[in-house]
Design an enzyme around this catalytic site. Structure first.
Site, PDB file in Angstrom:
ATOM      1  N   ASP A 136       0.867  -1.168   0.000  1.00 50.79           N
ATOM      2  CA  ASP A 136       0.000   0.000   0.000  1.00 50.79           C
ATOM      3  C   ASP A 136       0.914   1.232   0.000  1.00 50.79           C
ATOM      4  O   ASP A 136       2.124   1.104   0.215  1.00 50.79           O
ATOM      5  CB  ASP A 136      -0.885  -0.035   1.257  1.00 50.79           C
ATOM      6  CG  ASP A 136      -1.648   1.238   1.472  1.00 50.79           C
ATOM      7  OD1 ASP A 136      -2.337   1.684   0.543  1.00 50.79           O
ATOM      8  OD2 ASP A 136      -1.563   1.793   2.593  1.00 50.79           O
ATOM      9  N   ASP A 179      -0.199   5.177   1.031  1.00 51.08           N
ATOM     10  CA  ASP A 179      -0.430   6.171   2.082  1.00 51.08           C
ATOM     11  C   ASP A 179      -0.468   5.521   3.459  1.00 51.08           C
ATOM     12  O   ASP A 179      -1.319   4.675   3.743  1.00 51.08           O
ATOM     13  CB  ASP A 179      -1.736   6.924   1.820  1.00 51.08           C
ATOM     14  CG  ASP A 179      -1.668   7.773   0.563  1.00 51.08           C
ATOM     15  OD1 ASP A 179      -0.624   8.406   0.340  1.00 51.08           O
ATOM     16  OD2 ASP A 179      -2.653   7.798  -0.203  1.00 51.08           O
ATOM     17  N   GLU A 201      -0.489  10.908   4.949  1.00 47.84           N
ATOM     18  CA  GLU A 201      -1.879  11.302   5.123  1.00 47.84           C
ATOM     19  C   GLU A 201      -2.055  12.753   5.567  1.00 47.84           C
ATOM     20  O   GLU A 201      -2.976  13.429   5.123  1.00 47.84           O
ATOM     21  CB  GLU A 201      -2.575  10.371   6.124  1.00 47.84           C
ATOM     22  CG  GLU A 201      -2.726   8.939   5.652  1.00 47.84           C
ATOM     23  CD  GLU A 201      -3.632   8.767   4.436  1.00 47.84           C
ATOM     24  OE1 GLU A 201      -4.035   9.774   3.831  1.00 47.84           O
ATOM     25  OE2 GLU A 201      -3.927   7.612   4.105  1.00 47.84           O
ATOM     26  N   GLY A 211      -9.510   9.417  -2.217  1.00 48.71           N
ATOM     27  CA  GLY A 211      -9.682  10.848  -1.996  1.00 48.71           C
ATOM     28  C   GLY A 211     -10.979  11.394  -2.561  1.00 48.71           C
ATOM     29  O   GLY A 211     -11.669  12.200  -1.925  1.00 48.71           O
ATOM     30  N   LYS A 212     -11.335  10.985  -3.770  1.00 47.27           N
ATOM     31  CA  LYS A 212     -12.573  11.466  -4.376  1.00 47.27           C
ATOM     32  C   LYS A 212     -13.784  10.984  -3.586  1.00 47.27           C
ATOM     33  O   LYS A 212     -14.725  11.735  -3.322  1.00 47.27           O
ATOM     34  CB  LYS A 212     -12.668  10.984  -5.820  1.00 47.27           C
ATOM     35  CG  LYS A 212     -11.602  11.541  -6.740  1.00 47.27           C
ATOM     36  CD  LYS A 212     -11.655  10.894  -8.107  1.00 47.27           C
ATOM     37  CE  LYS A 212     -10.514  11.374  -8.988  1.00 47.27           C
ATOM     38  NZ  LYS A 212     -10.493  10.671 -10.296  1.00 47.27           N
ATOM     39  N   ARG A 259     -13.784  10.129  -0.467  1.00 47.13           N
ATOM     40  CA  ARG A 259     -13.752  10.799   0.839  1.00 47.13           C
ATOM     41  C   ARG A 259     -14.399  12.179   0.731  1.00 47.13           C
ATOM     42  O   ARG A 259     -15.160  12.596   1.602  1.00 47.13           O
ATOM     43  CB  ARG A 259     -12.292  10.909   1.280  1.00 47.13           C
ATOM     44  CG  ARG A 259     -12.053  11.175   2.733  1.00 47.13           C
ATOM     45  CD  ARG A 259     -10.588  10.957   3.036  1.00 47.13           C
ATOM     46  NE  ARG A 259     -10.212   9.577   2.752  1.00 47.13           N
ATOM     47  CZ  ARG A 259      -9.121   9.211   2.093  1.00 47.13           C
ATOM     48  NH1 ARG A 259      -8.272  10.122   1.648  1.00 47.13           N
ATOM     49  NH2 ARG A 259      -8.862   7.940   1.878  1.00 47.13           N
ATOM     50  N   LYS A 291      -6.347  19.809  -5.391  1.00 46.87           N
ATOM     51  CA  LYS A 291      -5.743  19.160  -4.219  1.00 46.87           C
ATOM     52  C   LYS A 291      -4.555  18.310  -4.637  1.00 46.87           C
ATOM     53  O   LYS A 291      -3.508  18.305  -3.975  1.00 46.87           O
ATOM     54  CB  LYS A 291      -6.791  18.322  -3.491  1.00 46.87           C
ATOM     55  CG  LYS A 291      -6.246  17.491  -2.345  1.00 46.87           C
ATOM     56  CD  LYS A 291      -5.976  16.056  -2.768  1.00 46.87           C
ATOM     57  CE  LYS A 291      -5.260  15.279  -1.694  1.00 46.87           C
ATOM     58  NZ  LYS A 291      -4.911  13.906  -2.122  1.00 46.87           N
ATOM     59  N   THR A 300      -2.877   0.444  -4.381  1.00 50.21           N
ATOM     60  CA  THR A 300      -3.266   1.635  -3.623  1.00 50.21           C
ATOM     61  C   THR A 300      -4.484   2.310  -4.224  1.00 50.21           C
ATOM     62  O   THR A 300      -4.710   2.233  -5.442  1.00 50.21           O
ATOM     63  CB  THR A 300      -2.100   2.631  -3.577  1.00 50.21           C
ATOM     64  OG1 THR A 300      -2.502   3.806  -2.858  1.00 50.21           O
ATOM     65  CG2 THR A 300      -1.654   3.038  -4.979  1.00 50.21           C
ATOM     66  N   ASN A 316       0.469  10.837  -7.385  1.00 43.88           N
ATOM     67  CA  ASN A 316       0.911  10.927  -5.993  1.00 43.88           C
ATOM     68  C   ASN A 316       2.027   9.933  -5.710  1.00 43.88           C
ATOM     69  O   ASN A 316       3.020  10.243  -5.045  1.00 43.88           O
ATOM     70  CB  ASN A 316      -0.264  10.672  -5.047  1.00 43.88           C
ATOM     71  CG  ASN A 316      -1.297  11.782  -5.075  1.00 43.88           C
ATOM     72  OD1 ASN A 316      -1.015  12.898  -5.508  1.00 43.88           O
ATOM     73  ND2 ASN A 316      -2.495  11.482  -4.618  1.00 43.88           N
ATOM     74  N   ASP A 343      -1.544  -0.655   6.343  1.00 41.03           N
ATOM     75  CA  ASP A 343      -1.571   0.052   7.624  1.00 41.03           C
ATOM     76  C   ASP A 343      -2.971   0.246   8.173  1.00 41.03           C
ATOM     77  O   ASP A 343      -3.123   0.742   9.286  1.00 41.03           O
ATOM     78  CB  ASP A 343      -0.907   1.431   7.480  1.00 41.03           C
ATOM     79  CG  ASP A 343      -1.783   2.411   6.708  1.00 41.03           C
ATOM     80  OD1 ASP A 343      -2.149   2.091   5.557  1.00 41.03           O
ATOM     81  OD2 ASP A 343      -2.089   3.478   7.244  1.00 41.03           O
TER      82      ASP A 343
END
Length: 254
Positions: free
Chosen positions: A8, A10, A17, A51-52, A54, A81, A118, A124, A178
């Site tokens: 993964d 992030d 994060e 992210g989208k 979220r 962002k 991921t 990113n 994580d």
């Protein structure tokens, strides 16, 4: 035989994060929104993967009356962002978490394949790799990222895609995660999971991971053991992973 390691990004490769949180807040301000995501709020929002997704969840929960209009601006917000996040990484280099670079180097030296699974977008990851590896060096053989999978974690899709691209069986790899959602995703794809708790997953249950540690550890800087398999000298090495993997295979066929 252990053939691959799948990471993964992030919270696992690096503690990214909070930079994502800062990037969201800057994007909100630049676009005229009076929204501010505190660390406490962001920890809750991280239960929604992607992210989208979220951002859409936040809009639905905090601004339901404006949801139709705000949804149309979601791509604009997220694109800004992403650009700001890249700037934050480049202006303040973000190191990999303890043991990550070492384990990647050990795996490459031994000829194991490396993959990424991921929900973050590919740019990113590319920026994170660019500041932590020599120019032109991409350590990962396979990358499954962002919107390439139909469903986000905890669905297994992104790990299944990484395994398919690596051309291996799930039992021939180990996943590194994580979060609770990430662990569930990897397990449902048939992968054993080693969990490293990150800043924003302190409250997550790490059930299902065959080992949970604070980080992968470095010589002279051992990790903190949380549960499951214990690693010699507090360091997760490729040799130790191979030994664990061989034992688990023997147990499965006994």
């Amino acid at each position: 035989m252990l053939k691959a390691l799948i990471f993964d990004v992030d919270g696992t490769l690096a503690e990214t994060e909070d930079l994502h949180r800062q990037a969201f807040n800057r994007a909100f301000g630049e676009l005229g929104f009076d929204w501010h995501w505190t660390p406490e709020l962001y920890a809750e929002l991280l239960k929604v993967m992607g992210g989208k997704e979220r951002l859409l969840h936040y809009i639905a929960q905090a601004h339901p009356g404006d949801e139709p209009a705000l949804k149309t601006r979601m791509p604009e917000i997220h694109d800004l962002k992403t650009r700001i996040y890249g700037e934050l990484i480049e202006t303040g280099p973000l190191a990999l978490r303890p043991g990550v670079a070492r384990l990647i180097a050990e795996a490459r030296e031994a000829g194991l394949r490396l993959g990424v699974a991921t929900t973050t977008t590919r740019p990113n990851l590319d920026r994170l790799v660019a500041i932590n590896f020599p120019e032109g060096d991409v350590p990962f053989d396979v990358i499954a990222a962002g919107d390439e999978a139909a469903r986000k974690k905890p669905a297994p899709d992104i790990f299944e895609l990484a395994v398919e691209r690596l051309g291996i069986e799930p039992s021939e790899a180990i996943a590194f995660e994580d979060s609770a959602a990430g662990i569930r995703s990897a397990l449902d794809a048939g992968l054993p999971v080693l969990a490293t708790r990150s800043r924003y997953t302190e409250s997550h249950r790490l059930d299902g991971a065959f080992s949970a540690v604070s980080d992968l550890g470095e010589p002279g800087r051992p990790h903190r053991h949380l549960s499951g398999a214990v690693w010699p000298d507090g360091i997760v090495t490729l040799d130790a992973l191979r030994a664990w993997h061989a034992r688990s295979r023997e147990d499965a066929t006994a």
